[in-house]
Write a protein that holds these residues in place. Structure first.
Motif, PDB file in Angstrom:
ATOM      1  N   ASN A 185      39.463  -1.404  32.703  1.00  0.00           N
ATOM      2  CA  ASN A 185      40.160  -2.093  32.910  1.00  0.00           C
ATOM      3  C   ASN A 185      40.196  -2.721  34.229  1.00  0.00           C
ATOM      4  O   ASN A 185      40.246  -1.315  35.437  1.00  0.00           O
ATOM      5  CB  ASN A 185      41.191  -2.562  32.528  1.00  0.00           C
ATOM      6  N   VAL A 186      39.619  -3.750  34.672  1.00  0.00           N
ATOM      7  CA  VAL A 186      39.848  -4.050  36.254  1.00  0.00           C
ATOM      8  C   VAL A 186      40.284  -5.281  36.462  1.00  0.00           C
ATOM      9  O   VAL A 186      39.869  -5.953  35.309  1.00  0.00           O
ATOM     10  CB  VAL A 186      37.927  -4.415  36.817  1.00  0.00           C
ATOM     11  N   ASP A 187      40.968  -5.825  37.295  1.00  0.00           N
ATOM     12  CA  ASP A 187      41.952  -7.184  37.763  1.00  0.00           C
ATOM     13  C   ASP A 187      40.932  -7.494  37.798  1.00  0.00           C
ATOM     14  O   ASP A 187      41.154  -8.992  37.861  1.00  0.00           O
ATOM     15  CB  ASP A 187      42.998  -6.736  39.140  1.00  0.00           C
ATOM     16  N   VAL A 188      40.385  -7.705  39.331  1.00  0.00           N
ATOM     17  CA  VAL A 188      39.345  -8.479  40.137  1.00  0.00           C
ATOM     18  C   VAL A 188      38.231  -7.981  40.122  1.00  0.00           C
ATOM     19  O   VAL A 188      37.628  -6.384  40.444  1.00  0.00           O
ATOM     20  CB  VAL A 188      39.750  -8.625  41.336  1.00  0.00           C
ATOM     21  N   GLU A 189      37.138  -7.922  39.862  1.00  0.00           N
ATOM     22  CA  GLU A 189      35.782  -7.466  39.971  1.00  0.00           C
ATOM     23  C   GLU A 189      34.991  -8.723  41.068  1.00  0.00           C
ATOM     24  O   GLU A 189      34.765 -10.204  40.462  1.00  0.00           O
ATOM     25  CB  GLU A 189      34.451  -7.838  38.518  1.00  0.00           C
ATOM     26  N   ILE A 190      33.617  -8.659  41.573  1.00  0.00           N
ATOM     27  CA  ILE A 190      33.129  -8.758  42.912  1.00  0.00           C
ATOM     28  C   ILE A 190      31.651  -8.890  42.918  1.00  0.00           C
ATOM     29  O   ILE A 190      31.621  -7.567  42.962  1.00  0.00           O
ATOM     30  CB  ILE A 190      33.729  -8.855  44.298  1.00  0.00           C
ATOM     31  N   ARG A 191      31.273  -9.740  41.987  1.00  0.00           N
ATOM     32  CA  ARG A 191      29.606  -9.456  42.394  1.00  0.00           C
ATOM     33  C   ARG A 191      28.521 -10.939  42.491  1.00  0.00           C
ATOM     34  O   ARG A 191      28.635 -11.991  43.860  1.00  0.00           O
ATOM     35  CB  ARG A 191      28.583 -10.033  41.455  1.00  0.00           C
ATOM     36  N   PHE A 192      27.694 -10.341  43.418  1.00  0.00           N
ATOM     37  CA  PHE A 192      26.582 -10.448  44.451  1.00  0.00           C
ATOM     38  C   PHE A 192      25.726 -10.868  44.014  1.00  0.00           C
ATOM     39  O   PHE A 192      25.050  -9.719  42.291  1.00  0.00           O
ATOM     40  CB  PHE A 192      26.235  -9.531  45.460  1.00  0.00           C
ATOM     41  N   HIS A 223      29.644 -18.642  51.326  1.00  0.00           N
ATOM     42  CA  HIS A 223      27.685 -18.959  51.507  1.00  0.00           C
ATOM     43  C   HIS A 223      27.191 -17.789  52.325  1.00  0.00           C
ATOM     44  O   HIS A 223      27.751 -17.654  53.567  1.00  0.00           O
ATOM     45  CB  HIS A 223      28.188 -20.122  51.914  1.00  0.00           C
ATOM     46  N   GLU A 224      25.818 -17.390  52.129  1.00  0.00           N
ATOM     47  CA  GLU A 224      25.468 -16.049  52.465  1.00  0.00           C
ATOM     48  C   GLU A 224      24.830 -16.216  53.118  1.00  0.00           C
ATOM     49  O   GLU A 224      23.606 -17.568  52.608  1.00  0.00           O
ATOM     50  CB  GLU A 224      24.698 -15.099  51.946  1.00  0.00           C
ATOM     51  N   GLN A 244      22.280 -17.199  46.267  1.00  0.00           N
ATOM     52  CA  GLN A 244      23.128 -15.566  46.090  1.00  0.00           C
ATOM     53  C   GLN A 244      23.897 -15.925  47.179  1.00  0.00           C
ATOM     54  O   GLN A 244      23.774 -16.153  48.559  1.00  0.00           O
ATOM     55  CB  GLN A 244      22.102 -14.249  45.746  1.00  0.00           C
ATOM     56  N   ALA A 245      25.141 -14.882  46.282  1.00  0.00           N
ATOM     57  CA  ALA A 245      26.338 -15.318  47.774  1.00  0.00           C
ATOM     58  C   ALA A 245      27.513 -13.948  46.632  1.00  0.00           C
ATOM     59  O   ALA A 245      27.313 -13.842  45.597  1.00  0.00           O
ATOM     60  CB  ALA A 245      27.272 -16.918  46.879  1.00  0.00           C
ATOM     61  N   HIS A 246      28.431 -14.255  47.216  1.00  0.00           N
ATOM     62  CA  HIS A 246      29.160 -13.111  46.956  1.00  0.00           C
ATOM     63  C   HIS A 246      30.197 -13.855  45.492  1.00  0.00           C
ATOM     64  O   HIS A 246      30.756 -15.571  45.832  1.00  0.00           O
ATOM     65  CB  HIS A 246      30.365 -12.477  47.136  1.00  0.00           C
TER      66      HIS A 246
END
Length: 289
Positions: free
Chosen positions: A139-146, A161-162, A260-262
């Motif tokens: 379980n994760v509370d926050v996930e950051i993806r690219f 913004h990358e 692409q971005a986070h």
């Protein structure tokens, strides 16, 4: 406006702005989609302007809505923090964050102490992964993806913004187009499109570029480049962090914006009535540029 907006309406708006979907927001808050829609329309009527642009199967924030969503999310987080500070949390707050390993090392990790200093009651567990689809089942509370934010299993909210830049060993002068065409390149598996896109933007034939190394993280690419192993194309924010922490690299070409971005994501069916997660997401929006 004679009085402040209804807090229930604000919560409904904030959830809808995060999910960009009234049905998902209603499920999160435990109300019907009809009720949530009524809350948002009532808020818009009181404010005297639309917060969303509604189209078939497409919901977007207006410019005013974007600005207001940020302010409302921060205000709700401040209320939650003040409540916890004055009256105490019912239990210890633990926050599990999952993020790609290069994003953790070259962006987020060195900024986390700023968050915990502002929120000392929240402890952080950072779980890193290389590929988004190889993440564990914990379980994760926050996930950051690219990526492009189009993952089918989650709702996503754009953070950054990358731009991408070429890097070479420290002391290397700016690379000409001929240099990019002939010098050895370090490719990052899964992100070859960034390397290819940079070359294509300057009409540099890709098949003429020599690739001596292929690695699975930006961290490894930075270290190979620093040791004189060639050049690589990476996110500008990663390059700037690597230089700031003493990696012997230099940015040797102009930046190129990319799509692409986070993104901060959550499983589509998961509730986010988690004060720590909401505070962290609000903080992320403030530090992400």
């Amino acid at each position: 406006m004679s009085k402040s907006p209804n807090l229930v309406w604000l919560r409904s708006f904030e959830s809808a702005a995060r999910h960009m979907n009234f049905t998902a927001a209603a499920a999160e808050l435990g109300i019907t989609q009809t009720a949530l829609s009524l809350h948002v329309r009532s808020l818009e009527a009181q404010l005297g302007c639309p917060l969303f642009t509604r189209a078939a199967r497409n919901l977007t924030l207006t410019e005013v809505g974007q600005a207001y969503a940020f302010s409302v999310r921060r205000a709700l987080g401040d209320i939650a923090l003040s409540t916890t500070s004055l009256f105490g949390a019912s239990e210890a707050q633990h926050l599990t964050i999952r993020i790609p390993i290069s994003s953790a090392t070259l962006w987020l990790a060195r900024r986390l102490p700023d968050f915990t200093q502002s929120h000392p009651g929240i402890s952080i567990r950072l779980a890193s992964n290389i590929w988004a689809d190889s993440a564990g089942r914990e379980n994760v509370d926050v996930e950051i993806r690219f990526g492009r934010g189009d993952w089918p299993d989650v709702t996503s909210h754009r953070l950054t913004h990358e731009r991408i830049v070429p890097i070479a060993a420290a002391g290397t002068p700016p690379l000409s187009h001929d240099d990019l065409q002939t010098r050895p390149a370090v490719q990052i598996l899964g992100l070859q499109d960034l390397w290819q896109r940079y070359l294509a933007a300057f009409d540099i034939p890709q098949d003429a570029t020599q690739s001596q190394f292929a690695v699975d993280t930006t961290i490894a690419a930075v270290d190979i480049v620093a040791a004189g192993g060639g050049y690589a194309v990476i996110l500008e924010r990663f390059a700037e962090t690597a230089i700031a922490i003493g990696r012997d690299i230099a940015i040797v070409g102009q930046p190129l914006p990319i799509e692409q971005a986070h993104y901060v994501t959550r499983p589509s069916a998961t509730s986010t009535n988690n004060t720590a997660a909401q505070l962290f997401t609000s903080w992320l929006e403030q530090i992400a540029k």
